[in-house]
Design a protein around this motif. Structure first.
Motif, PDB file in Angstrom:
ATOM      1  N   THR A 208      71.354  36.616 -30.936  1.00 44.71           N
ATOM      2  CA  THR A 208      71.846  37.510 -31.991  1.00 44.71           C
ATOM      3  C   THR A 208      70.678  38.173 -32.710  1.00 44.71           C
ATOM      4  O   THR A 208      70.726  39.375 -32.993  1.00 44.71           O
ATOM      5  CB  THR A 208      72.733  36.735 -32.979  1.00 44.71           C
ATOM      6  OG1 THR A 208      73.777  36.075 -32.252  1.00 44.71           O
ATOM      7  CG2 THR A 208      73.356  37.673 -34.011  1.00 44.71           C
TER       8      THR A 208
ATOM      9  N   HIS B 241      70.190  42.223 -32.970  1.00 35.71           N
ATOM     10  CA  HIS B 241      70.728  42.605 -34.278  1.00 35.71           C
ATOM     11  C   HIS B 241      70.460  44.063 -34.633  1.00 35.71           C
ATOM     12  O   HIS B 241      71.253  44.692 -35.328  1.00 35.71           O
ATOM     13  CB  HIS B 241      70.203  41.677 -35.377  1.00 35.71           C
ATOM     14  CG  HIS B 241      68.836  42.022 -35.871  1.00 35.71           C
ATOM     15  ND1 HIS B 241      67.685  41.782 -35.133  1.00 35.71           N
ATOM     16  CD2 HIS B 241      68.429  42.622 -37.015  1.00 35.71           C
ATOM     17  CE1 HIS B 241      66.640  42.204 -35.808  1.00 35.71           C
ATOM     18  NE2 HIS B 241      67.052  42.719 -36.961  1.00 35.71           N
TER      19      HIS B 241
ATOM     20  N   ALA C 126      77.044  46.257 -34.298  1.00 40.05           N
ATOM     21  CA  ALA C 126      78.120  45.372 -33.833  1.00 40.05           C
ATOM     22  C   ALA C 126      78.996  46.108 -32.822  1.00 40.05           C
ATOM     23  O   ALA C 126      79.406  45.550 -31.799  1.00 40.05           O
ATOM     24  CB  ALA C 126      78.938  44.879 -35.019  1.00 40.05           C
ATOM     25  N   TYR C 127      79.248  47.376 -33.095  1.00 37.46           N
ATOM     26  CA  TYR C 127      80.031  48.197 -32.167  1.00 37.46           C
ATOM     27  C   TYR C 127      79.302  48.343 -30.823  1.00 37.46           C
ATOM     28  O   TYR C 127      79.898  48.164 -29.760  1.00 37.46           O
ATOM     29  CB  TYR C 127      80.291  49.570 -32.797  1.00 37.46           C
ATOM     30  CG  TYR C 127      80.965  50.544 -31.867  1.00 37.46           C
ATOM     31  CD1 TYR C 127      82.351  50.554 -31.724  1.00 37.46           C
ATOM     32  CD2 TYR C 127      80.222  51.453 -31.116  1.00 37.46           C
ATOM     33  CE1 TYR C 127      82.971  51.440 -30.855  1.00 37.46           C
ATOM     34  CE2 TYR C 127      80.832  52.338 -30.251  1.00 37.46           C
ATOM     35  CZ  TYR C 127      82.209  52.327 -30.128  1.00 37.46           C
ATOM     36  OH  TYR C 127      82.816  53.212 -29.258  1.00 37.46           O
TER      37      TYR C 127
ATOM     38  N   ALA D  93      76.989  46.400 -29.559  1.00 37.88           N
ATOM     39  CA  ALA D  93      76.937  45.098 -28.890  1.00 37.88           C
ATOM     40  C   ALA D  93      78.242  44.820 -28.146  1.00 37.88           C
ATOM     41  O   ALA D  93      78.230  44.302 -27.024  1.00 37.88           O
ATOM     42  CB  ALA D  93      76.658  43.995 -29.899  1.00 37.88           C
ATOM     43  N   LYS D  94      79.340  45.188 -28.760  1.00 38.36           N
ATOM     44  CA  LYS D  94      80.641  44.967 -28.129  1.00 38.36           C
ATOM     45  C   LYS D  94      80.863  45.926 -26.962  1.00 38.36           C
ATOM     46  O   LYS D  94      81.260  45.512 -25.870  1.00 38.36           O
ATOM     47  CB  LYS D  94      81.752  45.121 -29.171  1.00 38.36           C
ATOM     48  CG  LYS D  94      83.119  44.747 -28.659  1.00 38.36           C
ATOM     49  CD  LYS D  94      84.132  44.733 -29.783  1.00 38.36           C
ATOM     50  CE  LYS D  94      85.409  44.084 -29.294  1.00 38.36           C
ATOM     51  NZ  LYS D  94      86.274  43.698 -30.378  1.00 38.36           N
TER      52      LYS D  94
ATOM     53  N   ASP E 198      81.959  39.654 -27.087  1.00 38.29           N
ATOM     54  CA  ASP E 198      83.232  39.506 -27.788  1.00 38.29           C
ATOM     55  C   ASP E 198      83.238  38.316 -28.751  1.00 38.29           C
ATOM     56  O   ASP E 198      84.245  38.006 -29.363  1.00 38.29           O
ATOM     57  CB  ASP E 198      84.395  39.402 -26.795  1.00 38.29           C
ATOM     58  CG  ASP E 198      84.244  38.242 -25.826  1.00 38.29           C
ATOM     59  OD1 ASP E 198      83.288  37.452 -25.966  1.00 38.29           O
ATOM     60  OD2 ASP E 198      85.082  38.132 -24.913  1.00 38.29           O
TER      61      ASP E 198
ATOM     62  N   GLU F  47      82.993  36.817 -31.998  1.00 40.24           N
ATOM     63  CA  GLU F  47      83.130  37.372 -33.354  1.00 40.24           C
ATOM     64  C   GLU F  47      82.037  36.895 -34.299  1.00 40.24           C
ATOM     65  O   GLU F  47      81.657  37.608 -35.226  1.00 40.24           O
ATOM     66  CB  GLU F  47      84.514  37.064 -33.934  1.00 40.24           C
ATOM     67  CG  GLU F  47      85.627  37.862 -33.289  1.00 40.24           C
ATOM     68  CD  GLU F  47      85.455  39.375 -33.413  1.00 40.24           C
ATOM     69  OE1 GLU F  47      85.003  39.856 -34.481  1.00 40.24           O
ATOM     70  OE2 GLU F  47      85.753  40.077 -32.425  1.00 40.24           O
TER      71      GLU F  47
ATOM     72  N   LEU G 236      79.095  39.185 -33.548  1.00 40.45           N
ATOM     73  CA  LEU G 236      79.379  40.543 -34.017  1.00 40.45           C
ATOM     74  C   LEU G 236      79.350  40.622 -35.543  1.00 40.45           C
ATOM     75  O   LEU G 236      78.809  41.575 -36.115  1.00 40.45           O
ATOM     76  CB  LEU G 236      80.728  41.020 -33.470  1.00 40.45           C
ATOM     77  CG  LEU G 236      80.801  41.155 -31.939  1.00 40.45           C
ATOM     78  CD1 LEU G 236      82.230  41.473 -31.506  1.00 40.45           C
ATOM     79  CD2 LEU G 236      79.823  42.197 -31.425  1.00 40.45           C
ATOM     80  N   SER G 237      79.899  39.627 -36.205  1.00 41.80           N
ATOM     81  CA  SER G 237      79.891  39.620 -37.670  1.00 41.80           C
ATOM     82  C   SER G 237      78.477  39.471 -38.225  1.00 41.80           C
ATOM     83  O   SER G 237      78.105  40.133 -39.203  1.00 41.80           O
ATOM     84  CB  SER G 237      80.787  38.498 -38.200  1.00 41.80           C
ATOM     85  OG  SER G 237      80.814  38.529 -39.613  1.00 41.80           O
TER      86      SER G 237
ATOM     87  N   ARG H   4      76.804  42.784 -37.943  1.00 43.41           N
ATOM     88  CA  ARG H   4      77.359  43.711 -38.938  1.00 43.41           C
ATOM     89  C   ARG H   4      76.847  43.402 -40.339  1.00 43.41           C
ATOM     90  O   ARG H   4      76.627  44.302 -41.143  1.00 43.41           O
ATOM     91  CB  ARG H   4      78.885  43.650 -38.904  1.00 43.41           C
ATOM     92  CG  ARG H   4      79.515  44.625 -39.869  1.00 43.41           C
ATOM     93  CD  ARG H   4      81.015  44.685 -39.740  1.00 43.41           C
ATOM     94  NE  ARG H   4      81.531  45.740 -40.607  1.00 43.41           N
ATOM     95  CZ  ARG H   4      82.636  46.407 -40.367  1.00 43.41           C
ATOM     96  NH1 ARG H   4      83.345  46.146 -39.296  1.00 43.41           N
ATOM     97  NH2 ARG H   4      83.032  47.337 -41.209  1.00 43.41           N
TER      98      ARG H   4
END
Length: 187
Positions: free
Chosen positions: A48, A52, A90-91, A93-94, A100, A102, A105-106, A109
Motif C-alpha cells: 500500500t 499510495h 484509490a480509483y 489502484a482499483k 479490490d 477495501e 483502497l481506503s 484515499r
C-alpha cells in the motif's frame, strides 16, 4: 488483484517522477516498519505504501476528469487540488491494478487528509507517507517519530498540529475535516 507486482512496479516507474518513485519506496519501507511495530500485515502495508501515490503525477486534466466522471468526493477532499491524488489514487489502484481490498483502497484515499476514527492500517499509511526517510526532511520527521513512542494517535496529533500551523503561516485554507480530525485526536 489482477496485476503482478512486476507490472505495478514498472507502471509506477513509468508514471511517477524519479523523486516520487523514491518517495513511494520510502513510504513502503516505513509502512512495513510501522505495521510490524503496531501489529498489522507488514507486506500489505509495504504494498500500500508503494502504490499510495500512484496518481500523484497524473496530468491535472486527467485527475479532474476522473473526479468529475467517476468519483463522489467529500467536501474536505475537494478543499485543495494538492490532495486530489489520494482519492484518484484509490480509483487508479482499483481500475489499473485490479485491487479490490477495501482496506488498501481506503488507506490510499485517506493518506493526505485522513478522517476521524481512522483504522490502524489507515494511520500507518498516513504516517508512513509523512515519515519516510528517503525524501522527507529529518528535522520535521524526528519529533513525529519520537511521538510514536506514545502511540499512533500521538504521532497523528503532532502531524495535524504541524499541518495546521503550516497552512496558517502560508495563509492557505484549512479544510474542516482537518480541524475535525485534530479535535478528535485531542480527546
Amino acid at each position: 488483484m489482477t496485476c503482478t507486482y512486476e507490472y505495478i512496479n514498472n507502471w509506477l516507474k513509468a508514471n511517477l517522477t524519479p523523486e516520487r518513485y523514491e518517495h513511494s519506496l520510502g513510504t513502503a519501507e516505513c509502512a512495513r516498519e510501522l505495521a510490524e511495530r503496531f501489529g498489522v500485515d507488514k507486506e500489505k502495508a509495504y504494498f500500500t505504501g508503494l502504490i499510495h501515490d500512484c496518481a500523484k503525477c497524473l496530468p491535472s486534466r486527467e485527475t479532474e476528469d476522473i473526479i468529475k466522471n467517476h468519483l463522489k468526493l467529500e467536501d474536505g477532499e475537494l478543499c485543495s487540488p494538492k490532495t486530489h491524488h489520494a482519492p484518484v489514487g484509490a480509483y487508479v489502484a482499483k481500475k489499473e491494478f485490479g485491487i479490490d481490498d477495501e482496506e488498501i483502497l481506503s488507506a490510499i484515499r485517506r493518506h493526505t487528509i485522513g478522517k476521524v476514527n481512522m483504522t490502524t492500517f489507515e494511520k500507518i499509511i498516513f504516517l508512513a507517507d509523512k515519515l519516510e526517510n528517503r525524501t522527507r526532511p529529518c528535522e520535521i520527521c524526528e519529533p513525529i517519530r519520537k511521538a510514536l513512542d506514545c502511540g499512533l494517535d500521538a504521532a497523528l496529533l503532532l502531524c495535524y498540529k504541524n499541518t495546521i500551523k503550516s497552512l496558517v503561516d502560508r495563509e492557505l485554507r484549512i479544510c474542516t475535516a482537518t480541524i475535525d480530525i485534530y479535535n478528535s485526536l485531542l480527546k
